[in-house]
Each structure stands twice: as structure tokens, then as C-alpha cells.
Design an enzyme around this catalytic site. Structure first.
Site, mmCIF file in Angstrom:
data_model
loop_
_atom_site.group_PDB
_atom_site.id
_atom_site.type_symbol
_atom_site.label_atom_id
_atom_site.label_comp_id
_atom_site.label_asym_id
_atom_site.label_seq_id
_atom_site.Cartn_x
_atom_site.Cartn_y
_atom_site.Cartn_z
ATOM 1 N N ARG A 1 0.823 -1.220 0.000
ATOM 2 C CA ARG A 1 0.000 0.000 0.000
ATOM 3 C C ARG A 1 0.857 1.270 0.000
ATOM 4 O O ARG A 1 0.522 2.270 0.643
ATOM 5 C CB ARG A 1 -0.938 0.038 1.211
ATOM 6 C CG ARG A 1 -2.019 -1.012 1.220
ATOM 7 C CD ARG A 1 -3.000 -0.826 0.059
ATOM 8 N NE ARG A 1 -4.165 -1.689 0.228
ATOM 9 C CZ ARG A 1 -4.203 -2.954 -0.165
ATOM 10 N NH1 ARG A 1 -3.166 -3.509 -0.771
ATOM 11 N NH2 ARG A 1 -5.298 -3.667 0.010
ATOM 12 N N SER B 1 -10.807 -0.305 2.981
ATOM 13 C CA SER B 1 -10.097 -0.356 4.269
ATOM 14 C C SER B 1 -9.673 1.056 4.666
ATOM 15 O O SER B 1 -9.050 1.765 3.869
ATOM 16 C CB SER B 1 -8.828 -1.207 4.155
ATOM 17 O OG SER B 1 -9.151 -2.513 3.754
ATOM 18 N N GLU C 1 -5.004 4.271 5.618
ATOM 19 C CA GLU C 1 -4.782 3.959 4.205
ATOM 20 C C GLU C 1 -5.443 5.028 3.337
ATOM 21 O O GLU C 1 -4.913 5.439 2.310
ATOM 22 C CB GLU C 1 -5.367 2.587 3.855
ATOM 23 C CG GLU C 1 -5.052 2.193 2.432
ATOM 24 C CD GLU C 1 -6.010 1.191 1.837
ATOM 25 O OE1 GLU C 1 -6.960 1.625 1.156
ATOM 26 O OE2 GLU C 1 -5.785 -0.017 2.026
HETATM 27 P P1 FAD Z 1 -8.868 8.596 -5.788
HETATM 28 O O1 FAD Z 1 -9.574 8.243 -4.538
HETATM 29 O O2 FAD Z 1 -9.531 9.546 -6.706
HETATM 30 O O3 FAD Z 1 -7.415 9.126 -5.433
HETATM 31 C C1 FAD Z 1 -6.620 8.464 -4.486
HETATM 32 C C2 FAD Z 1 -5.274 9.203 -4.367
HETATM 33 O O4 FAD Z 1 -4.533 9.074 -5.571
HETATM 34 C C3 FAD Z 1 -5.433 10.725 -4.150
HETATM 35 O O5 FAD Z 1 -4.376 11.149 -3.331
HETATM 36 C C4 FAD Z 1 -5.310 11.293 -5.549
HETATM 37 O O6 FAD Z 1 -4.835 12.634 -5.557
HETATM 38 C C5 FAD Z 1 -4.276 10.348 -6.162
HETATM 39 N N1 FAD Z 1 -4.485 10.180 -7.617
HETATM 40 C C6 FAD Z 1 -5.532 9.577 -8.222
HETATM 41 N N2 FAD Z 1 -5.345 9.545 -9.557
HETATM 42 C C7 FAD Z 1 -4.165 10.148 -9.805
HETATM 43 C C8 FAD Z 1 -3.427 10.438 -10.988
HETATM 44 N N3 FAD Z 1 -3.870 10.102 -12.205
HETATM 45 N N4 FAD Z 1 -2.237 11.096 -10.865
HETATM 46 C C9 FAD Z 1 -1.766 11.449 -9.630
HETATM 47 N N5 FAD Z 1 -2.433 11.210 -8.486
HETATM 48 C C10 FAD Z 1 -3.613 10.557 -8.567
HETATM 49 N N6 FAD Z 1 -7.839 -0.690 -2.564
HETATM 50 C C11 FAD Z 1 -7.019 -1.755 -2.642
HETATM 51 O O7 FAD Z 1 -5.799 -1.605 -2.778
HETATM 52 N N7 FAD Z 1 -7.496 -3.027 -2.549
HETATM 53 C C12 FAD Z 1 -8.807 -3.287 -2.387
HETATM 54 O O8 FAD Z 1 -9.203 -4.446 -2.315
HETATM 55 C C13 FAD Z 1 -9.705 -2.179 -2.308
HETATM 56 N N8 FAD Z 1 -11.024 -2.380 -2.122
HETATM 57 C C14 FAD Z 1 -11.864 -1.317 -2.032
HETATM 58 C C15 FAD Z 1 -13.225 -1.553 -1.864
HETATM 59 C C16 FAD Z 1 -14.116 -0.499 -1.784
HETATM 60 C C17 FAD Z 1 -15.587 -0.780 -1.580
HETATM 61 C C18 FAD Z 1 -13.634 0.835 -1.909
HETATM 62 C C19 FAD Z 1 -14.601 1.981 -1.876
HETATM 63 C C20 FAD Z 1 -12.293 1.085 -2.070
HETATM 64 C C21 FAD Z 1 -11.384 0.005 -2.128
HETATM 65 N N9 FAD Z 1 -10.003 0.206 -2.296
HETATM 66 C C22 FAD Z 1 -9.171 -0.871 -2.402
HETATM 67 C C23 FAD Z 1 -9.455 1.567 -2.367
HETATM 68 C C24 FAD Z 1 -9.542 2.184 -3.785
HETATM 69 O O9 FAD Z 1 -10.355 1.430 -4.606
HETATM 70 C C25 FAD Z 1 -8.145 2.285 -4.430
HETATM 71 O O10 FAD Z 1 -7.257 3.008 -3.624
HETATM 72 C C26 FAD Z 1 -8.208 2.940 -5.823
HETATM 73 O O11 FAD Z 1 -6.967 2.785 -6.465
HETATM 74 C C27 FAD Z 1 -8.531 4.434 -5.755
HETATM 75 O O12 FAD Z 1 -8.781 4.891 -7.067
HETATM 76 P P2 FAD Z 1 -9.471 6.280 -7.348
HETATM 77 O O13 FAD Z 1 -9.422 6.529 -8.813
HETATM 78 O O14 FAD Z 1 -10.823 6.295 -6.740
HETATM 79 O O15 FAD Z 1 -8.492 7.258 -6.572
HETATM 80 N N1 EPU Z 2 -10.928 -9.813 10.574
HETATM 81 C C1 EPU Z 2 -11.590 -9.820 11.781
HETATM 82 N N2 EPU Z 2 -12.631 -8.944 11.957
HETATM 83 C C2 EPU Z 2 -13.047 -8.100 10.987
HETATM 84 C C3 EPU Z 2 -12.356 -8.088 9.757
HETATM 85 C C4 EPU Z 2 -11.293 -8.961 9.563
HETATM 86 O O1 EPU Z 2 -11.259 -10.579 12.676
HETATM 87 O O2 EPU Z 2 -13.996 -7.350 11.237
HETATM 88 C C5 EPU Z 2 -9.808 -10.765 10.375
HETATM 89 C C6 EPU Z 2 -10.297 -12.141 9.917
HETATM 90 O O3 EPU Z 2 -9.500 -13.120 10.554
HETATM 91 C C7 EPU Z 2 -9.974 -12.179 8.454
HETATM 92 C C8 EPU Z 2 -8.728 -11.300 8.380
HETATM 93 O O4 EPU Z 2 -8.944 -10.295 9.382
HETATM 94 O O5 EPU Z 2 -9.727 -13.481 8.010
HETATM 95 C C9 EPU Z 2 -8.502 -10.638 7.046
HETATM 96 O O6 EPU Z 2 -9.695 -9.970 6.626
HETATM 97 P P1 EPU Z 2 -10.013 -9.760 5.063
HETATM 98 O O7 EPU Z 2 -9.772 -11.005 4.304
HETATM 99 O O8 EPU Z 2 -11.358 -9.148 4.964
HETATM 100 O O9 EPU Z 2 -8.910 -8.771 4.575
HETATM 101 P P2 EPU Z 2 -8.279 -7.455 5.219
HETATM 102 O O10 EPU Z 2 -6.906 -7.781 5.665
HETATM 103 O O11 EPU Z 2 -9.208 -6.850 6.205
HETATM 104 C C10 EPU Z 2 -7.138 -6.697 3.012
HETATM 105 C C11 EPU Z 2 -7.048 -5.434 2.227
HETATM 106 C C12 EPU Z 2 -8.287 -5.280 1.350
HETATM 107 C C13 EPU Z 2 -8.347 -6.457 0.394
HETATM 108 C C14 EPU Z 2 -8.443 -7.735 1.216
HETATM 109 C C15 EPU Z 2 -8.403 -8.981 0.333
HETATM 110 C C16 EPU Z 2 -5.674 -3.896 3.484
HETATM 111 C C17 EPU Z 2 -5.638 -2.674 4.327
HETATM 112 N N3 EPU Z 2 -6.891 -4.297 3.094
HETATM 113 O O12 EPU Z 2 -8.221 -6.528 3.919
HETATM 114 O O13 EPU Z 2 -8.132 -4.084 0.586
HETATM 115 O O14 EPU Z 2 -9.473 -6.364 -0.463
HETATM 116 O O15 EPU Z 2 -7.321 -7.816 2.131
HETATM 117 O O16 EPU Z 2 -7.121 -9.150 -0.167
HETATM 118 O O17 EPU Z 2 -4.638 -4.466 3.176
HETATM 119 C C18 EPU Z 2 -8.543 -1.740 0.638
HETATM 120 O O18 EPU Z 2 -7.314 -1.613 0.566
HETATM 121 O O19 EPU Z 2 -9.331 -0.777 0.645
HETATM 122 C C19 EPU Z 2 -9.094 -3.096 0.711
HETATM 123 C C20 EPU Z 2 -10.406 -3.347 0.828
#
Ligand code: FAD
Ligand code: EPU
Length: 344
Positions: free
Chosen positions: A170, A244, A339
Site C-alpha cells: 500500500r 479499508s 490507508e
Molecule cells: P482517488 O480516490 O480519486 O485518489 C486516491 C489518491 O490518488 C489521491 O491522493 C489522488 O490525488 C491520487 N491520484 C488519483 N489519480 C491520480 C493520478 N492520475 N495522478 C496522480 N495522483 C492521482 N484498494 C485496494 O488496494 N485493494 C482493495 O481491495 C480495495 N477495495 C476497495 C473496496 C471499496 C468498496 C472501496 C470503496 C475502495 C477500495 N479500495 C481498495 C481503495 C480504492 O479502490 C483504491 O485506492 C483505488 O486505487 C482508488 O482509485 P481512485 O481513482 O478512486 O483514486
Molecule cells: N478480521 C476480523 N474482523 C473483521 C475483519 C477482519 O477478525 O472485522 C480478520 C479475519 O480473521 C480475516 C482477516 O482479518 O480473516 C482478514 O480480513 P479480510 O480477508 O477481509 O482482509 P483485510 O486484511 O481486512 C485486506 C485489504 C483489502 C483487500 C483484502 C483482500 C488492506 C488494508 N486491506 O483486507 O483491501 O481487499 O485484504 O485481499 O490491506 C482496501 O485496501 O481498501 C481493501 C479493501
């Protein structure tokens, strides 16, 4: 012709659903339009310095706590094309304003492997390198070949090869040394024609078993990841959130062993020499899961996600997050790092 608006609501442009206004917004359709934006009459008065300028993709990883007084550049750069191809790899270039999921669909439907585990991550292609998006055992860093961007400070185009992006969990150079300095305009991905499937993480194998799939395709993996995510994560269209809210903390051997002695049930994953602690578990154990304060809440099914029940202000979400940080620190001695990008 550059599209520019004043005093516009950012409600549709952030998945937390925070209702604030931006003083100035430019819509960036093509990399060459950047020059016109930077030379727009009065631009330097709108944005005194780089902290007054924000590139916005889909707004799925930001939390606004105030009206934004500077300039928003809303990224709408589209296009996906093949740059190079041989019998093993394809180099695919995508415009930074493409939806990440559209790139995943493009790859999965053409049997190009590498990003199938990253199915259904919201946001744009250009934001993928910023925090090195990751899920289900794969990170953007595994497939990014290079990142093409404009450096606003030096006023020059740059191309960073994968190693130069300094990717880690991240994190990347774009969150550190180049923070608020560049506009990422396109990203090149190295996708594979001979897939090496990553099946070990988070329920993928179990689901393959349930579906009786012995020899999975990338389409199977993409479908399974989509199913797991739909069941677990709140849909921002229904409940505002940014995924997250905190990172999973990484601990070294000594600190981990001390923690394990006090909390033998702790949930963690070993990553090289480090231990990745599940922040969701820490937050749940500290008693926050499902806790609601006004319109801000710690999501009842996944404690690592903070949600907006409708009209929460950014400050309310931030205040809740700070209470959670303090309580996790008091209980476990671990400082949770945000994050989500705080725009204050
Ligand atoms: P924005 O929110 O618009 O921007 C994020 C940051 O990047 C800001 O600081 C912005 O200024 C900068 N930025 C964006 N585009 C550019 C560009 N072209 N040039 C320079 N700077 C830029 N993330 C994960 O890693 N794994 C996950 O599993 C995951 N699951 C998610 C689930 C949900 C339901 C949600 C809502 C979010 C999740 N995220 C996850 C977070 C998010 O999806 C990612 O961080 C995604 O890459 C953000 O994209 P965005 O276009 O919305 O960025
Ligand atoms: N857990 C709990 N309680 C909770 C949530 C999680 O006990 O309320 C424990 C469980 O043991 C579970 C473990 O945490 O098995 C891991 O949870 P999960 O698989 O949901 O993944 P996470 O570690 O919470 C990360 C990423 C997610 C990504 C998933 C799947 C980060 C900060 N988050 O979540 O990314 O989708 O793994 O790979 O690394 C994001 O970055 O926005 C994001 C959603």
C-alpha cells in the site's frame, strides 16, 4: 477546449459520499490538455502551491473534511491499447482515467493473466500505482511495467520503470517523494499469456472446491473474487465508504512475539521476515465493530471499513477513526496508519 467549472459539489466524486464543494474543477480528457489547464487564465491564483491541487480519479480512497479551496483535476483520460506482444507477454497501455474494472474486464476477456485477482477494486487505472492496490495475493506492482506522468513542479514528462516506483505494501514513491507533484497519465502493464494463478489467499481455494473446479481459468478466478467481494464489502452506492480505512500493520519478529504472548488468538499472516497483523481483528477486539456515532460507523461485517450512513461529515468519520486508533493503541500498543488519503 478545456472544461472548467467553479464551486461544484464533489458529492458524486467521492465514494464516502461527503457533501463538500470544490472551488475550481478542470476535466482532463487528454494528457496534452494539461498544458492548457496550467496556462488557464488565473490558474496560479486558484492554486498557490501544489497542496492546493488535487488529481481526482473516482474518489474511492479519499476523505474530504472541508470544502476544497484549490483546484481539482478530474481525470478522464481514456484508452486501452496493446503496445507490444509476443507468445508469452502482452504490454498493455491504459489511460489513467480508465476505470480499473474496465481494464480487468479487457484482460480477463482476452485471456491475459495477471490482474484477475484484482477484480472489482473501485477506482481508476491512474490511482492503482499510487497506493499499489492489492487484493487476494496480488498487487499492482506485480504487473506494472511503467508509469507515465507529468511532474508539475519540474514541468516535465517522466516515465518511471517498475523499480523506480518504489512499490511496497500500500505504498509507492507517489505517496512519498512525488506526493502531489505528478499527474499520472498512463500506465503500462505486463500481462501474461501463460497464467500463474494465485489461489492461496482468502477463500479462493474453498470456493473452487465448492464449485468443483479442478483446473481453473482466469475467468473462474475473476468470478470467484467478485463473489467474495460482493458478499463482504459494502457497496459505496448504498453505504458510503473508501474500502479499508487503515493499513494492516507490519511488525518485526521481536514486537510480534511480545504481542503473541499477550494475545495468542491474534490474526496475522507471515510476509517474508515480517508479520502482517489483521487490523480488522484488532479493531473488532477493541470493541468497535458495528459501533455507530451519528452517521459514521465501523462497518458491522468488516471492522476495517468505516461507513457513512447518509449525511456524515468528513470530520465525523475522521473523529471516529481517531477514537479507533487511540483505543487500538491503548489495548495493543499498535499505531494504525491510515490507508485512506485525508484531504483537509
Ligand atoms: P482517488 O480516490 O480519486 O485518489 C486516491 C489518491 O490518488 C489521491 O491522493 C489522488 O490525488 C491520487 N491520484 C488519483 N489519480 C491520480 C493520478 N492520475 N495522478 C496522480 N495522483 C492521482 N484498494 C485496494 O488496494 N485493494 C482493495 O481491495 C480495495 N477495495 C476497495 C473496496 C471499496 C468498496 C472501496 C470503496 C475502495 C477500495 N479500495 C481498495 C481503495 C480504492 O479502490 C483504491 O485506492 C483505488 O486505487 C482508488 O482509485 P481512485 O481513482 O478512486 O483514486
Ligand atoms: N478480521 C476480523 N474482523 C473483521 C475483519 C477482519 O477478525 O472485522 C480478520 C479475519 O480473521 C480475516 C482477516 O482479518 O480473516 C482478514 O480480513 P479480510 O480477508 O477481509 O482482509 P483485510 O486484511 O481486512 C485486506 C485489504 C483489502 C483487500 C483484502 C483482500 C488492506 C488494508 N486491506 O483486507 O483491501 O481487499 O485484504 O485481499 O490491506 C482496501 O485496501 O481498501 C481493501 C479493501
Amino acid at each position: 477546449m478545456i472544461r472548467y467549472r467553479e464551486n461544484i459539489s464533489l458529492l458524486p466524486f467521492n465514494t464516502f459520499g461527503i457533501d463538500i464543494n470544490a472551488a475550481h474543477i478542470f476535466y482532463l480528457k487528454a494528457p496534452e490538455d494539461l498544458k492548457d489547464i496550467l496556462e488557464y487564465p488565473g490558474f496560479s491564483d486558484m492554486s498557490d502551491n501544489m497542496t492546493d491541487l488535487l488529481v481526482l480519479g473516482q474518489g474511492s480512497n479519499v476523505l474530504f473534511t472541508h470544502d476544497f479551496r484549490g483546484v481539482i483535476i478530474k481525470n478522464e483520460i481514456r484508452g486501452i491499447r496493446i503496445l507490444e506482444e509476443n507468445d508469452k507477454f502482452v504490454l498493455v497501455e491504459a489511460g489513467s482515467g480508465e476505470k480499473w474494472q474496465d481494464l480487468v474486464d479487457y484482460a480477463v476477456s482476452r485471456d491475459l493473466a495477471g490482474i484477475e485477482n484484482l477484480t472489482l477494486i473501485p477506482g481508476t487505472v491512474g490511482a492503482a500505482p499510487i497506493q499499489n492496490i492489492g487484493a487476494y495475493g496480488v498487487e499492482a506492482a506485480d504487473v506494472i511495467e511503467s508509469v507515465h506522468a507529468y511532474n508539475l513542479e519540474k514541468k516535465e514528462w517522466i516515465t518511471l520503470a517498475n523499480k523506480e516506483c518504489e512499490f511496497s505494501y500500500r505504498d509507492s514513491i507517489f505517496k512519498r517523494r512525488l506526493k502531489n507533484q505528478v499527474v499520472i497519465c498512463s500506465v503500462v502493464f505486463r500481462l501474461s499469456k501463460t497464467p500463474e494463478l494465485r489461489l492461496n489467499y482468502g477463500g479462493i481455494k474453498e470456493e473452487l472446491g465448492k464449485r468443483n473446479i479442478a483446473d481453473p481459468t482466469i475467468q473462474d478466478i475473476s468470478g470467484i473474487v467478485a463473489g467474495i467481494r460482493r458478499a463482504k464489502l459494502p457497496d459505496p452506492e448504498i453505504l458510503g465508504n473508501a474500502g479499508s480505512f487503515f493499513k494492516n500493520p507490519l511488525l518485526g519478529e521481536a514486537q510480534f512475539q511480545v504481542l503473541l504472548r499477550s494475545f495468542p488468538m491474534i490474526k496475522y499472516f507471515k510476509e517474508g521476515d515480517l508479520y502482517k497483523i489483521s487490523a480488522g481483528w484488532l479493531i473488532e477486539q477493541a470493541g468497535w465493530k458495528g459501533y455507530r456515532q451519528g452517521n459514521a460507523s465501523c462497518y458491522e461485517k468488516q471492522a476495517l471499513i468505516l461507513v457513512n450512513y447518509g449525511n456524515a461529515k468528513g470530520e465525523e468519520i475522521l473523529a471516529l477513526s481517531e477514537k479507533i486508533q487511540k483505543s487500538v493503541f491503548d489495548k495493543f500498543g499498535i499505531a494504525l496508519e491510515r490507508e485512506v488519503n485525508l484531504i483537509s
